[in-house]
Write a protein that holds these residues in place. Structure first.
Motif, PDB file in Angstrom:
ATOM      1  N   GLU A  20      10.958  36.321   0.631  1.00  0.00           N
ATOM      2  CA  GLU A  20      12.382  36.673   0.578  1.00  0.00           C
ATOM      3  C   GLU A  20      13.232  35.429   0.320  1.00  0.00           C
ATOM      4  O   GLU A  20      13.105  34.440   1.034  1.00  0.00           O
ATOM      5  CB  GLU A  20      12.769  37.291   1.924  1.00  0.00           C
ATOM      6  N   PRO A  21      14.085  35.444  -0.707  1.00  0.00           N
ATOM      7  CA  PRO A  21      14.868  34.249  -0.965  1.00  0.00           C
ATOM      8  C   PRO A  21      15.951  34.050   0.089  1.00  0.00           C
ATOM      9  O   PRO A  21      16.619  35.002   0.491  1.00  0.00           O
ATOM     10  CB  PRO A  21      15.476  34.514  -2.345  1.00  0.00           C
ATOM     11  N   LEU A  22      16.073  32.826   0.556  1.00  0.00           N
ATOM     12  CA  LEU A  22      17.089  32.481   1.540  1.00  0.00           C
ATOM     13  C   LEU A  22      18.303  31.921   0.808  1.00  0.00           C
ATOM     14  O   LEU A  22      19.437  32.283   1.068  1.00  0.00           O
ATOM     15  CB  LEU A  22      16.516  31.426   2.492  1.00  0.00           C
ATOM     16  N   LEU A  23      17.997  31.027  -0.117  1.00  0.00           N
ATOM     17  CA  LEU A  23      19.057  30.367  -0.862  1.00  0.00           C
ATOM     18  C   LEU A  23      18.783  30.567  -2.348  1.00  0.00           C
ATOM     19  O   LEU A  23      17.660  30.370  -2.808  1.00  0.00           O
ATOM     20  CB  LEU A  23      19.036  28.874  -0.552  1.00  0.00           C
ATOM     21  N   GLU A  24      19.780  30.985  -3.072  1.00  0.00           N
ATOM     22  CA  GLU A  24      19.619  31.105  -4.517  1.00  0.00           C
ATOM     23  C   GLU A  24      20.764  30.389  -5.208  1.00  0.00           C
ATOM     24  O   GLU A  24      21.931  30.628  -4.905  1.00  0.00           O
ATOM     25  CB  GLU A  24      19.588  32.574  -4.936  1.00  0.00           C
ATOM     26  N   VAL A  25      20.397  29.515  -6.125  1.00  0.00           N
ATOM     27  CA  VAL A  25      21.393  28.714  -6.824  1.00  0.00           C
ATOM     28  C   VAL A  25      21.273  29.046  -8.294  1.00  0.00           C
ATOM     29  O   VAL A  25      20.164  29.090  -8.828  1.00  0.00           O
ATOM     30  CB  VAL A  25      21.100  27.221  -6.596  1.00  0.00           C
ATOM     31  N   SER A  26      22.390  29.331  -8.942  1.00  0.00           N
ATOM     32  CA  SER A  26      22.250  29.567 -10.381  1.00  0.00           C
ATOM     33  C   SER A  26      23.398  28.906 -11.149  1.00  0.00           C
ATOM     34  O   SER A  26      24.556  28.972 -10.744  1.00  0.00           O
ATOM     35  CB  SER A  26      22.133  31.061 -10.665  1.00  0.00           C
ATOM     36  N   GLY A  27      23.014  28.260 -12.206  1.00  0.00           N
ATOM     37  CA  GLY A  27      23.991  27.591 -13.076  1.00  0.00           C
ATOM     38  C   GLY A  27      24.808  26.522 -12.367  1.00  0.00           C
ATOM     39  O   GLY A  27      25.913  26.193 -12.776  1.00  0.00           O
ATOM     40  N   LEU A  28      24.257  25.952 -11.299  1.00  0.00           N
ATOM     41  CA  LEU A  28      25.026  24.990 -10.492  1.00  0.00           C
ATOM     42  C   LEU A  28      25.353  23.735 -11.310  1.00  0.00           C
ATOM     43  O   LEU A  28      24.480  23.129 -11.924  1.00  0.00           O
ATOM     44  CB  LEU A  28      24.230  24.609  -9.243  1.00  0.00           C
ATOM     45  N   THR A  29      26.622  23.393 -11.301  1.00  0.00           N
ATOM     46  CA  THR A  29      27.100  22.290 -12.130  1.00  0.00           C
ATOM     47  C   THR A  29      28.073  21.435 -11.338  1.00  0.00           C
ATOM     48  O   THR A  29      28.900  21.963 -10.604  1.00  0.00           O
ATOM     49  CB  THR A  29      27.840  22.855 -13.367  1.00  0.00           C
ATOM     50  N   LYS A  30      27.940  20.121 -11.467  1.00  0.00           N
ATOM     51  CA  LYS A  30      28.928  19.216 -10.897  1.00  0.00           C
ATOM     52  C   LYS A  30      29.235  18.128 -11.899  1.00  0.00           C
ATOM     53  O   LYS A  30      28.365  17.348 -12.278  1.00  0.00           O
ATOM     54  CB  LYS A  30      28.420  18.589  -9.587  1.00  0.00           C
ATOM     55  N   HIS A  31      30.472  18.103 -12.349  1.00  0.00           N
ATOM     56  CA  HIS A  31      30.907  17.037 -13.247  1.00  0.00           C
ATOM     57  C   HIS A  31      31.940  16.185 -12.511  1.00  0.00           C
ATOM     58  O   HIS A  31      32.894  16.727 -11.950  1.00  0.00           O
ATOM     59  CB  HIS A  31      31.550  17.615 -14.515  1.00  0.00           C
ATOM     60  N   PHE A  32      31.740  14.877 -12.486  1.00  0.00           N
ATOM     61  CA  PHE A  32      32.727  13.979 -11.894  1.00  0.00           C
ATOM     62  C   PHE A  32      33.622  13.464 -13.014  1.00  0.00           C
ATOM     63  O   PHE A  32      33.104  12.935 -14.000  1.00  0.00           O
ATOM     64  CB  PHE A  32      32.057  12.794 -11.207  1.00  0.00           C
ATOM     65  N   PRO A  33      34.941  13.599 -12.882  1.00  0.00           N
ATOM     66  CA  PRO A  33      35.803  13.148 -13.966  1.00  0.00           C
ATOM     67  C   PRO A  33      35.762  11.634 -14.135  1.00  0.00           C
ATOM     68  O   PRO A  33      35.615  10.892 -13.164  1.00  0.00           O
ATOM     69  CB  PRO A  33      37.194  13.609 -13.537  1.00  0.00           C
ATOM     70  N   VAL A  34      35.876  11.176 -15.367  1.00  0.00           N
ATOM     71  CA  VAL A  34      35.970   9.747 -15.669  1.00  0.00           C
ATOM     72  C   VAL A  34      37.401   9.490 -16.127  1.00  0.00           C
ATOM     73  O   VAL A  34      37.871  10.134 -17.051  1.00  0.00           O
ATOM     74  CB  VAL A  34      34.988   9.356 -16.788  1.00  0.00           C
ATOM     75  N   ILE A  91      26.187  29.558  -5.558  1.00  0.00           N
ATOM     76  CA  ILE A  91      25.218  29.273  -4.509  1.00  0.00           C
ATOM     77  C   ILE A  91      25.242  30.502  -3.622  1.00  0.00           C
ATOM     78  O   ILE A  91      26.289  30.809  -3.045  1.00  0.00           O
ATOM     79  CB  ILE A  91      25.643  28.052  -3.680  1.00  0.00           C
ATOM     80  N   SER A  92      24.153  31.246  -3.547  1.00  0.00           N
ATOM     81  CA  SER A  92      24.206  32.355  -2.590  1.00  0.00           C
ATOM     82  C   SER A  92      23.191  32.150  -1.485  1.00  0.00           C
ATOM     83  O   SER A  92      22.054  31.734  -1.709  1.00  0.00           O
ATOM     84  CB  SER A  92      24.057  33.714  -3.253  1.00  0.00           C
ATOM     85  N   TYR A  93      23.680  32.418  -0.288  1.00  0.00           N
ATOM     86  CA  TYR A  93      22.867  32.261   0.904  1.00  0.00           C
ATOM     87  C   TYR A  93      22.676  33.638   1.507  1.00  0.00           C
ATOM     88  O   TYR A  93      23.663  34.329   1.788  1.00  0.00           O
ATOM     89  CB  TYR A  93      23.592  31.332   1.877  1.00  0.00           C
ATOM     90  N   ARG A  94      21.458  34.067   1.651  1.00  0.00           N
ATOM     91  CA  ARG A  94      21.141  35.428   2.111  1.00  0.00           C
ATOM     92  C   ARG A  94      21.931  36.464   1.312  1.00  0.00           C
ATOM     93  O   ARG A  94      22.520  37.393   1.860  1.00  0.00           O
ATOM     94  CB  ARG A  94      21.503  35.604   3.585  1.00  0.00           C
ATOM     95  N   GLY A  95      22.001  36.281   0.008  1.00  0.00           N
ATOM     96  CA  GLY A  95      22.649  37.257  -0.860  1.00  0.00           C
ATOM     97  C   GLY A  95      24.161  37.148  -0.904  1.00  0.00           C
ATOM     98  O   GLY A  95      24.818  37.848  -1.661  1.00  0.00           O
ATOM     99  N   LYS A  96      24.745  36.239  -0.105  1.00  0.00           N
ATOM    100  CA  LYS A  96      26.195  36.139  -0.080  1.00  0.00           C
ATOM    101  C   LYS A  96      26.636  34.893  -0.852  1.00  0.00           C
ATOM    102  O   LYS A  96      26.121  33.795  -0.604  1.00  0.00           O
ATOM    103  CB  LYS A  96      26.655  36.051   1.381  1.00  0.00           C
ATOM    104  N   ASP A  97      27.552  35.062  -1.784  1.00  0.00           N
ATOM    105  CA  ASP A  97      28.004  33.932  -2.595  1.00  0.00           C
ATOM    106  C   ASP A  97      28.870  32.999  -1.750  1.00  0.00           C
ATOM    107  O   ASP A  97      29.928  33.394  -1.269  1.00  0.00           O
ATOM    108  CB  ASP A  97      28.809  34.460  -3.797  1.00  0.00           C
ATOM    109  N   ILE A  98      28.399  31.777  -1.552  1.00  0.00           N
ATOM    110  CA  ILE A  98      29.184  30.835  -0.737  1.00  0.00           C
ATOM    111  C   ILE A  98      29.762  29.707  -1.575  1.00  0.00           C
ATOM    112  O   ILE A  98      30.365  28.781  -1.044  1.00  0.00           O
ATOM    113  CB  ILE A  98      28.339  30.214   0.411  1.00  0.00           C
ATOM    114  N   SER A  99      29.606  29.793  -2.895  1.00  0.00           N
ATOM    115  CA  SER A  99      30.019  28.641  -3.700  1.00  0.00           C
ATOM    116  C   SER A  99      31.528  28.441  -3.703  1.00  0.00           C
ATOM    117  O   SER A  99      31.997  27.341  -3.932  1.00  0.00           O
ATOM    118  CB  SER A  99      29.495  28.763  -5.134  1.00  0.00           C
ATOM    119  N   ARG A 100      32.304  29.504  -3.473  1.00  0.00           N
ATOM    120  CA  ARG A 100      33.752  29.341  -3.428  1.00  0.00           C
ATOM    121  C   ARG A 100      34.314  29.701  -2.046  1.00  0.00           C
ATOM    122  O   ARG A 100      35.522  29.826  -1.885  1.00  0.00           O
ATOM    123  CB  ARG A 100      34.433  30.237  -4.471  1.00  0.00           C
TER     124      ARG A 100
END
Lengths: 374, 326, 352
Positions: A20-34, A91-100
């Motif tokens: 059973e997936p606990l954590l599922e991450v999809s398309g995770l992106t982090k860009h730091f501005p220059v 980022i979803s944790y136990r099926g719940k989207d926590i990324s925002r």
């Protein structure tokens, strides 16, 4: 750590749910501005630290994330614990989207996802006693364990192999390895389901590393806690993780179960990485010789990464297609289920020596040319 | 580099603008009317209203501020005392002289005091610091460190009168400190300022000794300094080429701040030795609620500090290629 | 190119003893807390053209030993006893001016972190040219050309242009290459590399290690390679010396130390380190406790408080008597037969 410790019984989630997936991450992106420009400073580019990665961690599983500096593995850990805000992706944790999720929405989940940091010297507040450090998370989350917080702290100290009587001591009274144990106890205080461990042993001496690795392994197995284990040391990741993902310049380039990645790698970078690890061969002469691959130069800048496949600038198999088309992360024919590789021209699934070494470094190639002529 | 200078200069102008605004608001926030000071014995409501009108104080504060800015940039012919070309700060309420001319008039005293003492305190202060760092842990080091510690605990208003009492009034070895024009006679210029220089620079030098010593010692422990020794470079070479370069950064930083603020007027020193420089002028302007003079002195001092800040940042680029090339 | 004509692998003619010979070296520092005995009775030899790997954890005295060889300790706080003979010349009593002539010339050093070990204020070319000018008397121009040549040799692309750049404009791997160029510019007989790849990524480390090995073939220098990583030692060295708390506990060829180790500390290191070919289901066996304070080291065998085999030595010898290291042996009171049996029966099976 030799005697049996009073451990709470493993929780049922860990015991029964195999895949059973606990954590599922999809398309995770982090860009730091220059920043730059003239006369008014503005954003002129971005460090693409993490650029669209997918991964999942199952309940009770230990998932390893390896890669060299600048590959985005630490940023990934910080995004998952929401110490940083992702630029895109979920980022979803136990099926719940926590990324925002807002602070309030996040509060109940924060206690279930904990982090262990690399530096045991700077990640503990020097002005707080060990008891205060470990009970801090309980206080913030308003948790009153049965028997009181102090009793719980003593329990935790015992679990991580420290003397419970050292409750009132300060971090500087402990050695590096012991401090990392305090960090582990703090992470365990809220009975987490997932621990993100970012290079937890790389600041420690070899003889101490094993102590902490064993402790983490005990915690993972006996308490059924899932781990995202981030490290640059391939042997330690192999020892600790059931599944492993290899990162390069902000992308996952290969992922699969441990044996498949370490003995049947397909991505040229995974081959290069494995062949670069200096090894003590205990078997001596009997062991089959390993392949020798020496790349040229360093990793390119994540501000302006290569088009298409990011590894192509250092790859001996690169062709035109690699510059124009980004290879998808897919299961190649002949690979086990769950072993995904992002490469247009994958390598043979073996790590044994080739007929000819791959030496891309011009200086090495020149020097070795000379010696072979003599 | 040019971009950097342009950006910093624009920033400095904005800061000066804000500062003048704040000064304006604060001046009118204080319940003290400059007209009362000027009005004299036969003062009545009419006379005060008249003075207010002449000085333009009857207009609203924003309006006065706009007029001030306009005059500063464009100059003005509307002053009763005469024409006032840009940069026009107006005429002093107290002396009726143009503020800008007064500033220019006082400037040589302050500049002489500053430059002279800066030469003294840099040479003596840094020199002693370097010697202490070179001979770290020896008696020389301990004497230098202890001396610097004692001196830096002293103040101008203690050392200054003491020096005057001993060297001028008791022994008559020196004349009373005074500013004499350099172009007229360099010798009297020098002898007139010698005591203030020495006293002012003694106090500054102590600070530089301590800083030069500690930053040199820090630099000498850097890895790259050890590397230089490991490749056979002599101790002296490594000291002056490798360690010295790195320890310049904190010294230049503090020196820039010190020089900027000294050029804005060394208030206590000027009062102690009776030298008519910008520092005395600033005290006067506050004392007489002299708004044009106050604005002039304030903005001039602030401009000096900002200017030296920019010079310091530009100096970093010369010292450290990491700043220059990033 | 005149200094590069030395034949690969052939020892230099001068003297027939070892290149470096350290005899009963003691180094101690005065600190506010007391006297730290950083090196305590260390002896070893290095032959020309060979590589000695020194392995040990932080505080084992491995770095101090090598700073002492170069005479880079602070004489105010350091006491040194014993002998350091380089080509027969005694270094512990040598004058500073003599040491300056040796450093960077006959003995060169590569440090761990190439970012802090190169000066940020001078160009890479200048930093390489400096020791060449000093030691060979070459002109500025000759030295600069030599620096460019060396940069090319260590694999810096476009060395002519890169010589005029500053270290911060180089990547981590390139900086370490520049460091190697600087160390080899005067063709040293002895090269001391102090954790030269610890700060680097694994693929870059592999490049640098191979480069060092290949350059050693060409320059024929003897190398002392200090590291905490047994894997790196296995890859680089001919001989190994394992250090613990200021002295050597085991010494021998790579083969004998890694395949038939005799000292409980070496066993502990091997057992606490996972490998790519070990069985992940076998748990690691850590060394219990932590390294001792050198302010107040344990009596007898320095390792006895952490040693699991102490009880197999008769009497109280581990606590009372300090075991000595003979040639090709280990400093441990266990009998040779015990050592062999324990390794074969108890240690090796755990190595997977």
């Amino acid at each position: 750590m030799t005697k049996d410790l009073l451990l709470p019984a493993p929780r049922d989630e860990g015991a029964d749910a195999g895949g059973e997936p606990l954590l599922e991450v999809s398309g995770l992106t982090k860009h730091f501005p220059v920043k730059g420009g003239f006369p008014i400073r503005r954003t002129i580019g971005a460090v693409q630290a993490v650029d669209g990665i997918d991964l999942s961690v199952r309940v009770g599983e230990s998932f390893g994330l390896v890669g060299e500096s600048g590959c985005g593995k630490s940023t990934t850990g910080r995004l998952i614990t929401r110490l940083m805000e992702p630029t895109a992706g979920t980022i979803s944790y136990r099926g719940k989207d926590i990324s925002r999720a807002s602070r309030r929405e996040l509060a109940p989940i924060r206690s279930e996802i904990q982090m262990i940091f690399q530096d045991p010297y700077s990640s503990l507040n020097p002005r707080q006693t060990v008891g205060k450090i470990i009970s801090g998370p309980m206080e913030i989350n308003g948790i009153e364990p049965p028997g009181g917080r102090e009793k719980r702290v003593r329990e935790l100290l015992e679990i991580v192999g420290l003397n419970p009587e050292h409750f009132n001591r300060f971090p500087h009274e402990f050695s590096g390895g012991q401090r990392q144990r305090i960090g582990v106890a703090r992470a365990l205080a809220l009975e987490p389901k997932l621990i993100v461990a970012d290079e937890p042993v790389s600041a420690l001496d070899v003889s101490i590393q094993a102590q902490v690795v064993n402790l983490l392994q005990k915690v993972q197995r006996e308490l059924g806690i899932a781990f995202l284990f981030i490290a640059h040391d391939l042997a330690i990741v192999r020892h600790f993780s059931q599944r492993v993902a290899v990162m390069y310049l902000g992308k996952i380039i290969e992922v699969g179960d441990r044996d498949s990645i370490y003995t049947r790698p397909r991505h040229p970078y995974t081959h290069a990485l494995l062949s670069a690890v200096p090894e003590v061969s205990v078997a001596g002469e009997q062991a089959p010789a390993r392949e020798r691959i020496r790349l040229a130069g360093d990793v390119p800048s994540p501000i302006d990464p290569p088009s298409g496949c990011r590894f192509r600038t250092r790859c001996w198999k690169a062709q035109d297609k690699c510059a124009t088309e980004e290879p998808p992360l897919v299961q190649l024919s002949g690979n086990r289920a769950g072993h995904l590789t992002a490469c247009h021209f994958p390598e043979e699934p073996t790590t044994e020596a080739r007929e000819e070494d791959i030496i891309l470094d011009p200086a090495l190639a020149a020097l070795e040319e000379d010696t072979s002529k003599d | 580099m040019l971009r950097f200078l342009v950006r910093r200069t624009l920033g400095a102008v904005v800061i000066l603008f804000l500062l003048s605004m704040v000064t304006f608001v604060l001046f009118f926030g204080v319940p003290r009317d400059p007209a009362l000071l000027m009005c004299g014995k036969t003062c009545n409501a009419d006379a005060i209203a008249n003075i207010h009108h002449v000085l333009g104080l009857d207009k609203s504060i924003p309006e006065q501020y706009l007029i001030f800015l306009h005059n500063l940039v464009m100059g003005s012919d509307s002053f009763a005392q005469g024409p006032c070309p840009a940069p026009c700060f107006g005429y002093s309420y107290h002396s009726n002289e143009p503020v800008w001319d007064t500033l220019i008039d006082r400037l040589p005293t302050t500049v002489s005091l500053t430059i002279g003492s800066a030469v003294f305190f840099l040479v003596i202060g840094i020199g002693a610091g370097l010697v202490a760092a070179w001979r770290r842990g020896t008696v020389v080091d301990k004497v230098a460190t202890a001396g610097a510690m004692v001196i830096s605990g002293m103040q101008i208003y203690f050392l200054g009168p003491l020096a005057l009492a001993l060297l001028v009034y008791q022994t008559h070895w020196f004349d009373k400190p005074a500013y004499n024009d350099f172009t007229a006679n360099p010798l009297t210029w020098f002898s007139g300022l010698l005591i203030p220089w020495v006293i002012l620079s003694t106090i500054f030098a102590a600070q530089y000794t301590r800083m030069a010593r500690s930053s040199m010692i820090e630099q000498l422990q850097e890895d790259h300094v050890r590397t230089a020794r490991a490749k056979g470079m002599s101790r002296r070479y490594v000291f002056f080429r490798y360690a010295w370069r790195g320890s310049l950064i904190p010294i230049v930083t503090i020196f820039g701040i010190d020089l900027g603020s000294l050029l804005g007027g060394a208030i206590i020193t000027e009062w102690t030795f009776g030298l008519p420089g910008l520092g005395q002028l600033s005290v006067q302007s506050v004392f007489f609620s002299d708004l044009p003079l106050l604005l002039g002195v304030m903005l001039f001092a602030a401009a000096m500090i900002l200017l030296f800040n920019i010079i310091v940042d530009a100096a970093y680029a010369f010292i450290d290629p990491r700043v220059r090339l990033s | 190119m005149t200094t590069l004509t030395k034949e690969a692998g052939v020892p230099a003619p001068a003297g027939d003893g070892p290149l470096l010979s350290v005899r009963d070296l003691h180094v101690s520092f005065k600190t506010e807390d007391g006297v730290v005995r950083a090196v305590d009775g260390l002896s070893f030899d290095l032959e020309r053209g060979r590589t000695l790997g020194i392995v040990g954890e932080s505080g084992s005295g491995k770095s101090v030993t090598n700073l002492t060889v170069l005479g880079l300790h602070n004489p105010m706080f350091t006491t040194i006893e014993g002998e350091i003979l380089l080509d027969g010349q005694e270094l512990t009593t040598a004058r500073e001016s003599e040491m300056e002539k040796l450093r960077g010339n006959k003995v060169a050093m590569i440090f761990q972190d190439p970012l802090t070990a190169l000066s940020p204020y001078y160009t890479v070319g200048r930093q390489i040219a400096e020791p060449y000018m000093k030691h060979t008397g070459a002109s500025k121009k000759e030295a600069w050309n030599r620096a460019v040549e060396m940069l090319g040799k260590v694999g810096i692309p476009n060395p002519k242009a890169r010589a005029g750049e500053y270290p911060h404009q180089f990547s981590g791997g390139m900086r370490q290459r520049a460091m190697i160029a600087m160390a080899l510019v005067c063709d040293p007989d002895l090269l001391i590399a102090d954790e030269p790849t610890t700060a680097l990524d694994v693929t870059v480390q592999a490049q640098i290690l191979d480069l060092l090995k290949d350059l050693q073939q060409e320059f024929g220098s003897g190398i002392i390679f200090i590291t905490h990583d047994l894997g790196v030692i296995a890859d680089m060295a001919d001989d190994i010396m394992v250090m613990y708390a200021g002295s050597a506990v085991e010494r021998g060829s790579v083969d004998s130390v890694l395949h038939a180790p005799e000292h409980p500390y070496t066993w502990g290191l091997l057992n606490s380190m996972p490998r790519l070919d070990s069985d992940p289901s076998i748990a690691l066996t850590p060394i219990p406790g932590s390294p001792p304070s050198l302010l107040n080291p344990p009596s007898g065998c320095r390792f006895h408080p952490r040693c699991p085999f102490q009880d197999r030595v008769e009497g109280n010898r581990c606590v009372t008597e300090r075991p000595l290291l003979g040639a090709g042996e280990s400093a441990c009171h266990l009998t040779p037969a015990q050592k062999r049996d324990i390794f074969v029966d108890e240690i090796k099976p755990r190595l997977g």
